[in-house]
Design a protein around this motif. Structure first.
Motif, PDB file in Angstrom:
ATOM      1  N   ASN A   1       1.456  -0.946   0.462  1.00 47.64           N
ATOM      2  CA  ASN A   1       0.032   0.004   0.038  1.00 47.64           C
ATOM      3  C   ASN A   1       0.842   1.256   0.000  1.00 47.64           C
TER       4      ASN A   1
ATOM      5  N   GLN B   1       0.211   3.987  -0.142  1.00 44.96           N
ATOM      6  CA  GLN B   1      -0.438   5.332   0.967  1.00 44.96           C
ATOM      7  C   GLN B   1       0.691   5.172   2.220  1.00 44.96           C
ATOM      8  N   TYR B   2       0.393   3.733   2.952  1.00 46.61           N
ATOM      9  CA  TYR B   2       1.215   3.816   4.105  1.00 46.61           C
ATOM     10  C   TYR B   2       2.235   3.898   4.219  1.00 46.61           C
TER      11      TYR B   2
ATOM     12  N   LYS C   1       4.460   6.091   2.354  1.00 52.68           N
ATOM     13  CA  LYS C   1       4.336   8.041   2.402  1.00 52.68           C
ATOM     14  C   LYS C   1       3.975   7.700   4.067  1.00 52.68           C
ATOM     15  N   GLU C   2       2.943   7.351   4.629  1.00 50.88           N
ATOM     16  CA  GLU C   2       3.247   7.392   6.221  1.00 50.88           C
ATOM     17  C   GLU C   2       4.233   7.297   7.251  1.00 50.88           C
TER      18      GLU C   2
END
Length: 123
Positions: free
Chosen positions: A74, A76-77, A79-80
């Motif tokens: 993922n 997004q994860y 990037k977080e």
């Protein structure tokens, strides 16, 4: 090299499935308290990372309900994790503090020690 990684990943998946520990059962009131408290925790991990497996097994042995975020599958994860923790390294436990701050804890042994201290097994 990619064939070796693919093979190792499959071996880790099989070992994880075959030897995964049972979830510890706490008394109902303790489990409810732990479930409420662990909503502030997230484990950023890769499914086939042996150190992540080590952390996930400890979470099961402690009977905790922590959200897993697969930073490999993922974006997004991932990037977080980079923006919050500063590096794309797993496992990483994201801890939301009561004062609104966030702590990012790397290293499986540190994560396991922290969780065992915060959430002792109770029968």
């Amino acid at each position: 090299m990619s064939i070796i990684r693919w093979l190792l990943a499959r071996i880790i998946f099989v070992v994880d499935l075959l030897f995964r520990p049972r979830i510890h059962k706490h008394p109902a009131e303790v489990q409810a308290e732990y479930n409420a408290s662990t909503k502030a925790l997230s484990l950023y991990q890769f499914a086939a990372c042996p150190f992540c497996v080590k952390a996930r097994w400890a979470i099961r042995r402690l009977g905790l309900s922590i959200e897993y975020k697969d930073a490999k599958r993922n974006a997004q994860y991932a990037k977080e994790l980079v923006e919050g923790g500063g590096q794309l390294k797993v496992p990483c436990l994201r801890i939301e503090k009561n004062d609104g701050g966030v702590e990012w804890m790397y290293e499986s042994s540190d994560i396991i020690s922290y969780l065992a201290h915060q959430y002792p097994k109770q029968n």
